[in-house]
Scaffold this active site. Sequence first.
Site, PDB file in Angstrom:
ATOM      1  N   GLY A  62      38.470  33.929  38.013  1.00 52.70           N
ATOM      2  CA  GLY A  62      38.514  33.318  36.689  1.00 52.70           C
ATOM      3  C   GLY A  62      38.374  34.344  35.600  1.00 52.70           C
ATOM      4  N   ASN A  63      38.232  33.877  34.389  1.00 58.35           N
ATOM      5  CA  ASN A  63      38.030  34.786  33.257  1.00 58.35           C
ATOM      6  C   ASN A  63      37.052  34.138  32.282  1.00 58.35           C
ATOM      7  OD1 ASN A  63      39.580  33.309  31.045  1.00 58.35           O
ATOM      8  ND2 ASN A  63      41.115  33.429  32.668  1.00 58.35           N
ATOM      9  N   ARG A  64      36.687  34.864  31.252  1.00 57.81           N
ATOM     10  CA  ARG A  64      35.594  34.405  30.396  1.00 57.81           C
ATOM     11  C   ARG A  64      36.022  33.506  29.246  1.00 57.81           C
ATOM     12  NH1 ARG A  64      32.615  39.387  28.307  1.00 57.81           N
ATOM     13  NH2 ARG A  64      31.367  37.779  27.279  1.00 57.81           N
TER      14      ARG A  64
END
Length: 234
Positions: free
Chosen positions: A33-35
Amino acid sequence: DELLALTRDLEGLTFAVSAGGTREPIDPVRYLGNRSSGRQGVAVAAAAAERGARVLLAAANIESAVLADAGRGVEVTTVGTAAELGEAMDRLAAEADVVVMSAAVADFRVAEVSQGKLTKEDGGIPSLSLVENADILKGLVERRREGQTIVGFAAETGTGEELLERGRRKLRRKGADLLAVNEVGWTKGFEATDNHLIVLDRTDEVVADAAGSKRAVADALLDAVVSYRSGQSS
Ligand code: CTP
Ligand code: CA
């Protein structure tokens, strides 16, 4: 802010907006995932709806408290992976006058998703092979409808001219009409409630440079869209 909220200058337009960050499964319990929280894209959707637009939002893994800020007028499709987001945006963009790709799309997905949970009992350190995801924005540009305005986002590390140069190259590569560049870093851009956006057009001109709440920045981006479209129709 009060005055901006009363301007219904987007009446009659349909917006397709993506927000949040995609998650690519590794196994049934894990993902890459990413932020991205989705706050900036949700703020764009909310601002466009308040300014009178019909807004279709593809929301990738956005916390419900954040998504609630989109408001009642926004029609939400929830998605998980980049492939799902791509499908949703193709469908929503087919109806849209303006497309805003603010979602953080995973560049890669896991080549072979494990059907069972990976476990240390399997022995050794697992390695993941990745394959590249399709570029959704590029695809939308290729299938652009007559008169449709397409806005990309670029979250970049770096500062000043270097940041802008990278943004200019990206805008050219993607073929979008406008690119909203924002500086990100370990402490910048993500969980923060404030943001700084620089909007570039195809002439490489800076058409907006706005800092402040994600909502104020969203309104500045929408102003840039409005003036871009009025420049095109004249
Ligand atoms: N984007 C997309 N599909 C992808 C990757 C990115 O639609 N597979 C969109 C993003 O939503 C954003 C724009 O493209 O609007 C720029 O994303 P960014 O990650 O900055 O661009 P990339 O081409 O992936 O370049 P980089 O290698 O710098 O990540
Ligand atoms: Ca990327």
